[in-house]
Design a protein around this motif. Structure first.
Motif, short mmCIF file in Angstrom:
data_model
loop_
_atom_site.label_atom_id
_atom_site.label_comp_id
_atom_site.label_asym_id
_atom_site.label_seq_id
_atom_site.Cartn_x
_atom_site.Cartn_y
_atom_site.Cartn_z
N ALA A 186 0.83 -1.21 0.00
CA ALA A 186 0.00 0.00 0.00
C ALA A 186 0.87 1.26 0.00
N THR A 187 1.99 1.21 0.71
CA THR A 187 2.88 2.38 0.76
C THR A 187 3.32 2.78 -0.65
N VAL A 188 3.63 1.77 -1.46
CA VAL A 188 4.08 2.07 -2.83
C VAL A 188 2.88 2.43 -3.70
N ALA A 189 1.81 1.64 -3.60
CA ALA A 189 0.66 1.83 -4.49
C ALA A 189 0.00 3.19 -4.26
N ILE A 190 -0.06 3.62 -3.01
CA ILE A 190 -0.74 4.90 -2.73
C ILE A 190 0.26 6.06 -2.79
N GLY A 191 1.53 5.76 -2.55
CA GLY A 191 2.52 6.83 -2.42
C GLY A 191 3.04 7.39 -3.72
N LEU A 192 2.91 6.66 -4.82
CA LEU A 192 3.39 7.18 -6.10
C LEU A 192 2.40 8.22 -6.64
N ASP A 193 2.89 9.19 -7.37
CA ASP A 193 2.00 10.25 -7.88
C ASP A 193 1.41 9.83 -9.23
N TRP A 194 0.31 9.10 -9.14
CA TRP A 194 -0.31 8.56 -10.36
C TRP A 194 -0.96 9.67 -11.17
N ARG A 195 -0.92 9.46 -12.48
CA ARG A 195 -1.60 10.39 -13.39
C ARG A 195 -2.62 9.60 -14.21
N PRO A 196 -3.78 10.20 -14.52
CA PRO A 196 -4.75 9.50 -15.36
C PRO A 196 -4.06 9.04 -16.65
N GLY A 197 -4.31 7.81 -17.04
CA GLY A 197 -3.68 7.28 -18.26
C GLY A 197 -2.47 6.42 -17.96
N ASP A 198 -1.98 6.45 -16.70
CA ASP A 198 -0.86 5.57 -16.33
C ASP A 198 -1.30 4.12 -16.46
#
Ligand SMILES: Cc1ncc(COP(=O)(O)O)c(C=O)c1O
Length: 380
Positions: free
Chosen positions: A98-110
């Motif tokens: 969860a730390t990695v999955a939530i902590g990355l700055d996702w952008r729509p389209g990733d």
């Protein structure tokens, strides 16, 4: 006087050398390390020492606690060829993922590359990213390298388990890491079913982050795990569980400076599981002493004995036997036999395995003897 030569330890089988560190062997044939392992004796001893001390002295020896946290990070780093400042102490694998999955700055389209056969812990967190416009690209762990290569093109992250929880299929992490590296794709590994059983080198496999709890192949207690995040990515992964210990000045309670700790300690949120840290540190140091490079061939021999034995008795294997992808997990079934009933009958004979999705999953660790496996086979 006769000459009594002491046994040459290098010639003694690994299981025989270390069996006395596993008191469980007096009670059970324990083939369930893929679920919850028995504590190895040094881990149980360390936990007892800590609880006795905490009972008699409270936190009077707090400096020892701090040293234990550091010792745990250092031992975990050695086990995977990381650096201690890349290790955070977490409560379990799921928290690490969860730390990695939530902590990355996702952008729509990733896009993230994920695998259908995963345990839910390494499945749900990636699917939840759909809410942020992230698209999962589904693969099978049995897909060839070309398919992984094609999927990684343009992907931001690939998440996979070192060893599959059900079939025991072990992946070539170096090959996947090379593909991720070529495509600039973040490489995350759920290592709970392989770390401690098979060598894992985060540098060679170019792994960017990895999580594992202590209670399976690491022979430690539940509720204390490790999260590795490669130094270069620590600024890109925001600590989302934020409390007082994520910051550099956390020992100064008057400080309101929120500058993060300069290492993976920034992912530690609040008071640690000290009892667990004592146990896990001792377990990791034990494994380092035995040497995971020694454990792996011993495990392959045990799992081959199970595979060959159950096949000879007419059982079907979930994964065809191949030493390159075999692990400490062997999963089998027989038409017309209920796996839960088989496991119950084994249990009645003091042999512990797990029923999983219609299959029987056996998972010995290296201290299990060929004679123990012979008992399993005779009982089936
Ligand atoms: C591959 C895999 N990942 C994660 C987990 C669960 O990890 P935790 O309870 O430490 O979050 C398991 C448990 O069986 C597992 O097999």
């Amino acid at each position: 006087m006769g000459c009594t030569s002491s046994p040459d330890l290098s010639e003694t089988a690994l299981w025989a050398r270390y069996r006395d560190q596993f008191p469980v062997t007096a009670n059970l044939v324990y083939l369930n390390h893929a679920a919850v392992a028995p504590l190895v004796k040094p881990a149980a001893d360390a936990i007892k020492r800590l609880t006795d001390d905490a009972c008699s002295f409270g936190s009077f020896h707090y400096d020892d606690w701090l040293q234990t946290y550091d010792g745990l990070r250092a031992a975990a780093a050695r086990l995977m060829n990381a650096s201690p400042d890349e290790i955070a102490i977490v409560k379990n694998t799921s928290e690490g993922i969860a730390t990695v999955a939530i902590g990355l700055d996702w952008r729509p389209g990733d896009k993230v590359v994920v695998f259908r056969e995963e345990f839910p812990a390494n499945y749900f967190p990636w699917v939840r990213l759909e809410k942020k416009g992230v698209t999962p690209q589904w693969l099978s762990i049995h897909d060839p390298p070309d398919a992984i290569d094609a999927a990684c093109r343009g992907a931001r992250l690939l998440a996979v388990s070192f060893v599959n929880y059900l079939s025991g299929h072990r992946l070539d992490l170096e090959a996947i890491g090379e593909i991720c590296h070529r495509h600039g794709c973040f490489f995350f590994v759920d290592a709970i079913q392989g770390l401690g059983a098979f060598p894992l080198d985060v540098r060679k496999a170019r792994i960017h982050a990895l999580a594992a709890d202590g209670h399976k192949w690491l022979l430690g207690p539940e509720g204390c795990g490790i999260l590795y995040i490669q130094k270069d990515f620590q600024d890109a992964i925001e600590p989302v569980e934020f409390g007082w210990t994520n910051v550099a000045n956390y020992a100064d309670y008057a400080s309101r400076d929120m500058t993060l700790r300069p290492d993976a300690g920034r992912y530690e949120c609040g008071t640690l599981n000290t009892v667990g840290c004592y146990g896990l540190r001792a377990a990791l140091e034990f494994l380092l002493q035995v040497g995971v490079h020694n454990i792996a061939p011993a495990l392959l021999a045990l799992s081959a004995q199970i595979s060959d034995g159950v096949t000879a008795k007419g059982y079907e294997l979930l994964s065809p036997r191949d030493p390159a992808s075999a692990s400490g997990i062997v999963t089998f079934r027989k038409d017309g036999l209920d796996s839960r009933l088989i496991v119950r009958q084994l249990r009645d004979q003091g042999i512990v395995a797990s029923p999983r999705q219609g299959w029987v999953r056996a998972s010995p660790h290296f201290y299990i003897s060929p004679g123990d496996i012979a008992r399993l086979l005779a009982t089936l």
